[in-house]
Every structure is written in structure tokens, then in C-alpha cells.
Design a protein around this motif. Structure first.
Motif, PDB file in Angstrom:
ATOM      1  N   GLN A  26     -52.116  30.609  36.989  1.00  0.00           N
ATOM      2  CA  GLN A  26     -51.659  29.587  36.041  1.00  0.00           C
ATOM      3  C   GLN A  26     -52.236  29.814  34.641  1.00  0.00           C
ATOM      4  OE1 GLN A  26     -53.856  29.223  38.423  1.00  0.00           O
ATOM      5  NE2 GLN A  26     -55.496  27.787  37.890  1.00  0.00           N
ATOM      6  N   TRP A  27     -53.243  30.684  34.533  1.00  0.00           N
ATOM      7  CA  TRP A  27     -53.868  30.987  33.251  1.00  0.00           C
ATOM      8  C   TRP A  27     -53.289  32.234  32.584  1.00  0.00           C
ATOM      9  CZ3 TRP A  27     -57.419  28.058  30.671  1.00  0.00           C
ATOM     10  CH2 TRP A  27     -58.045  27.036  31.386  1.00  0.00           C
ATOM     11  N   GLN A  28     -52.370  32.911  33.255  1.00  0.00           N
ATOM     12  CA  GLN A  28     -51.973  34.240  32.784  1.00  0.00           C
ATOM     13  C   GLN A  28     -51.430  34.226  31.347  1.00  0.00           C
ATOM     14  OE1 GLN A  28     -50.003  38.355  34.214  1.00  0.00           O
ATOM     15  NE2 GLN A  28     -49.578  36.597  35.491  1.00  0.00           N
ATOM     16  N   GLU A  29     -50.480  33.362  31.070  1.00  0.00           N
ATOM     17  CA  GLU A  29     -49.904  33.323  29.722  1.00  0.00           C
ATOM     18  C   GLU A  29     -50.954  32.907  28.687  1.00  0.00           C
ATOM     19  OE1 GLU A  29     -47.170  33.324  26.520  1.00  0.00           O
ATOM     20  OE2 GLU A  29     -46.904  34.120  28.543  1.00  0.00           O
ATOM     21  N   GLU A 247     -44.317  39.213  30.785  1.00  0.00           N
ATOM     22  CA  GLU A 247     -43.434  38.938  29.657  1.00  0.00           C
ATOM     23  C   GLU A 247     -43.879  37.637  29.015  1.00  0.00           C
ATOM     24  OE1 GLU A 247     -38.675  38.308  28.685  1.00  0.00           O
ATOM     25  OE2 GLU A 247     -39.299  39.299  30.557  1.00  0.00           O
ATOM     26  N   TYR A 248     -44.469  37.736  27.824  1.00  0.00           N
ATOM     27  CA  TYR A 248     -45.033  36.569  27.156  1.00  0.00           C
ATOM     28  C   TYR A 248     -43.941  35.610  26.690  1.00  0.00           C
ATOM     29  CZ  TYR A 248     -49.337  39.325  26.834  1.00  0.00           C
ATOM     30  OH  TYR A 248     -50.457  40.058  27.127  1.00  0.00           O
ATOM     31  N   THR A 249     -44.232  34.338  26.771  1.00  0.00           N
ATOM     32  CA  THR A 249     -43.357  33.344  26.145  1.00  0.00           C
ATOM     33  C   THR A 249     -43.760  33.126  24.684  1.00  0.00           C
ATOM     34  OG1 THR A 249     -44.778  31.513  26.885  1.00  0.00           O
ATOM     35  CG2 THR A 249     -42.979  32.174  28.348  1.00  0.00           C
ATOM     36  N   SER A 250     -45.014  33.424  24.351  1.00  0.00           N
ATOM     37  CA  SER A 250     -45.513  33.276  22.983  1.00  0.00           C
ATOM     38  C   SER A 250     -44.960  34.394  22.100  1.00  0.00           C
ATOM     39  CB  SER A 250     -47.043  33.322  22.976  1.00  0.00           C
ATOM     40  OG  SER A 250     -47.553  33.608  21.692  1.00  0.00           O
ATOM     41  N   TRP A 251     -44.336  34.030  20.971  1.00  0.00           N
ATOM     42  CA  TRP A 251     -43.810  35.044  20.062  1.00  0.00           C
ATOM     43  C   TRP A 251     -44.932  35.891  19.474  1.00  0.00           C
ATOM     44  CZ3 TRP A 251     -45.425  35.480  15.084  1.00  0.00           C
ATOM     45  CH2 TRP A 251     -46.086  34.374  14.519  1.00  0.00           C
ATOM     46  N   LEU A 252     -46.107  35.274  19.238  1.00  0.00           N
ATOM     47  CA  LEU A 252     -47.224  36.013  18.675  1.00  0.00           C
ATOM     48  C   LEU A 252     -47.695  37.098  19.639  1.00  0.00           C
ATOM     49  CD1 LEU A 252     -49.442  36.473  16.556  1.00  0.00           C
ATOM     50  CD2 LEU A 252     -50.782  34.685  17.708  1.00  0.00           C
ATOM     51  N   GLN A 262     -47.129  48.638  24.532  1.00  0.00           N
ATOM     52  CA  GLN A 262     -47.189  48.476  25.983  1.00  0.00           C
ATOM     53  C   GLN A 262     -45.758  48.411  26.518  1.00  0.00           C
ATOM     54  OE1 GLN A 262     -50.001  45.726  27.659  1.00  0.00           O
ATOM     55  NE2 GLN A 262     -51.321  45.790  25.884  1.00  0.00           N
ATOM     56  N   GLU A 263     -45.292  49.546  27.006  1.00  0.00           N
ATOM     57  CA  GLU A 263     -43.903  49.661  27.453  1.00  0.00           C
ATOM     58  C   GLU A 263     -43.723  49.123  28.867  1.00  0.00           C
ATOM     59  OE1 GLU A 263     -41.583  50.609  25.449  1.00  0.00           O
ATOM     60  OE2 GLU A 263     -42.900  51.242  23.806  1.00  0.00           O
ATOM     61  N   PRO A 264     -42.512  48.629  29.208  1.00  0.00           N
ATOM     62  CA  PRO A 264     -42.223  48.204  30.578  1.00  0.00           C
ATOM     63  C   PRO A 264     -42.379  49.365  31.568  1.00  0.00           C
ATOM     64  CG  PRO A 264     -40.524  47.438  29.060  1.00  0.00           C
ATOM     65  CD  PRO A 264     -41.380  48.389  28.294  1.00  0.00           C
ATOM     66  N   ILE A 265     -42.814  49.043  32.773  1.00  0.00           N
ATOM     67  CA  ILE A 265     -43.042  50.063  33.805  1.00  0.00           C
ATOM     68  C   ILE A 265     -42.114  49.790  34.984  1.00  0.00           C
ATOM     69  CG2 ILE A 265     -44.776  51.129  35.313  1.00  0.00           C
ATOM     70  CD1 ILE A 265     -46.910  49.890  33.446  1.00  0.00           C
TER      71      ILE A 265
END
Length: 296
Positions: A26-29, A247-252, A262-265
Motif C-alpha cells: 500500500q506504500w508503493q506509490e 507505473e506511477y500515478t504521480s506525473w512528477l 527506466q524502460e519497461p521489462i
């Protein structure tokens, strides 16, 4: 024997027999990559409630959580704050001593460790990142380097700028990992201070493991040699640098992550790389459990 602890932010750490797993998804983002000081304080309170009184090595998942090491080191103050100062030995391809305007993040936490009154010195071993080169010199927090509380042990980076401003003592440059490890071990031969060891596996070469970040040149045997040389002085340790995605929800954070390339794997690749990490973790844990660890 104190048990290994897994701070499970990102489900990247494999099964460790008898480990204490603390679910923190729950802390990841909020915590991943960086966070505000207020958010960091909230995480500290939750860890105070959930961590056992005594424990061994802590695994934290992705290197995006390396700033959590600061909270683990702070917990040692109860034992060492008023008695004997400790040293902190960090394996990392980056200095993690950079400026960050939005709180604390995985690349800024070392300066906070260096400020702790019971920490006498911080060593960062294995840096090959251009973060300590001239182009990024202004981003480095220079105070702990000038104060003699922080040393960069590096390879492959031109650091002439540091010598020109009087920081030769804080930058130790080497041509190979073997020379770096040998020199560090030699400096520690008569040192009796307790040591906290923090390992970010991006310090390892890509033929050992693959991480989300640019990587260094060290082999696993280099890390094991240093751990063994520190012998009975180790009083706490953590391991980070697992490979994972978010995948961040934060635009920053999306912007900052993109800047770090950091490319998708692909899923199959991610699984294979995580298995490599698991094998390396087992060897690191085997080395670290040979040493007594005292933790709050």
C-alpha cells in the motif's frame, strides 16, 4: 539467530525460508523513488510497529526504496548513540548523496545518514556513475565530503573537479574492482567500530544480475570479500536493488523515472532476472548471517 526481514513494497523478493515478511504494498506509490518528509515519517511509524524487536538482514525490493535504509540505520541509535559510534558501508553504483527538492529519495539519503551524530563515517563503494563527474558536481551535497564524514570509492569517472576544490581526501579512484576492494580492506584492518552494511545490487556488473538502473563493475566475490573482512563488526545490514516495475500515478514521478531511463521489462524477462537476484541474495545472506547483528 535473528531472522531475515522482507519489507515487501513491490513483490520482487523471492521466498526466503523463515523470513519475516511485512506487507507494504500500500506504500508503493507513495514511497517508491522518493517522498515528502511527512510521508517518510509516517512510514517510520508503521515500521516501528511492525518490525520485530530483533532481526537480521532486511531486504527491501527495488533500489527505488534505498532511502528506507535511513530509517533502519536510525533505529540503531538506541544502542550506539551514547556509546560507540558506528560506520556505514554502502555498496552502490551511485553516490546517493544528491540534492532532491521534494523531500527524500533513493538518490539523496546518504547525506542524511552522514548527519547522524552516532555515525562517524560513511563509505560508498563501487561508484562508476557519472553522478560524481563534473557535469553533476553541483548536484552532490558537498558538506559531508568536506567534513570528512563521507568517502566515495569510485572507478571510471573523471573527478578532477573535486581535487581542485580540496576534496581529494573524499574521492578514492581505482582502475579495477580488485584494487578498490583491496584498498578498502587494508584501511579497515585496525578499525574496530561497529559497521552497518547496505547493499544496492546495481553495484554489480550486468553479467551477475540485471537491475532497473545503470550498473557498476563489481562481481559478487568482491562484495563477499568485503563482508568477510568486516568480520565480527557487522551490527546490521540491508539488501536492495531487486528488479521490478511500477507505473506511477504521480506525473512528477513519471517524469523523473523517464529521465532516469527506466524502460519497461517484458514479463518473461522480468521473471528470469528476479531468479538471478534470488540466487545472489541467498549468497549474500549466507555471508551476512555469519556475523552477529544487534538491532532494535
Amino acid at each position: 539467530m535473528n531472522k531475515t526481514v522482507i519489507l515487501d513494497f513491490d513483490n520482487s523478493t523471492g521466498t526466503i525460508p523463515d523470513a519475516v515478511r511485512i506487507e507494504l504494498g500500500q506504500w508503493q506509490e507513495a514511497i517508491r523513488f522518493g517522498c515528502s518528509q511527512a510521508c517518510f515519517s509516517q512510514l517510520k511509524q508503521e515500521l516501528e510497529q511492525k518490525l520485530p524487536e530483533h532481526y537480521g538482514t532486511v531486504l527491501m525490493g527495488s533500489g527505488d526504496y534505498h532511502h528506507v535504509s535511513l530509517l533502519l540505520i536510525k533505529r540503531l541509535q538506541e544502542y550506539f548513540g551514547a556509546t560507540k559510534p558506528i560506520e556505514v558501508v554502502i555498496f552502490d553504483n551511485h553516490p546517493d548523496n544528491m540534492r532532491y527538492l521534494f523531500g527524500i529519495h533513493c538518490g539523496s539519503w546518504v547525506s542524511y545518514v552522514a548527519q547522524l551524530p552516532f555515525v562517524s563515517h560513511v563509505h560508498v563503494l563501487g561508484i562508476t556513475s557519472k553522478d560524481i563527474g563534473l557535469a553533476h558536481s553541483w548536484e552532490n551535497r558537498l558538506a559531508p565530503l568536506f567534513q570528512g564524514k563521507l568517502t566515495y570509492w569510485n572507478m571510471d569517472v573523471k573527478i578532477g573537479w573535486a581535487k581542485k576544490i580540496g576534496l581529494s581526501h573524499a574521492f578514492r579512484s581505482f582502475a579495477s574492482p580488485e584494487e578498490l576492494v583491496s584498498a578498502f580492506i587494508q584501511t579497515q584492518q585496525r578499525n574496530t567500530r561497529p559497521v552497518y552494511v547496505s547493499i544496492d545490487k546495481d553495484v554489480l556488473a550486468k553479467d551477475v544480475v540485471q537491475t532497473n538502473w545503470d550498473q557498476g563493475r563489481m562481481q559478487l566475490n568482491h562484495l563477499l570479500s568485503v563482508i568477510n573482512s568486516l568480520n565480527q563488526r557487522i551490527i546490521g545490514s540491508d539488501i536492495t536493488g531487486e528488479v521490478s516495475q511500477w507505473e506511477y500515478t504521480s506525473w512528477l514521478k513519471r517524469m523523473l523515472s523517464a529521465m532516469d531511463k527506466q524502460e519497461p521489462i517484458p514479463e518473461a524477462t522480468l521473471s528470469a532476472w528476479q531468479q538471478q537476484h534470488h540466487a545472489v541474495n541467498q549468497q549474500l545472506l549466507s555471508a551476512l548471517v555469519q556475523h552477529p547483528q544487534t538491532t532494535r
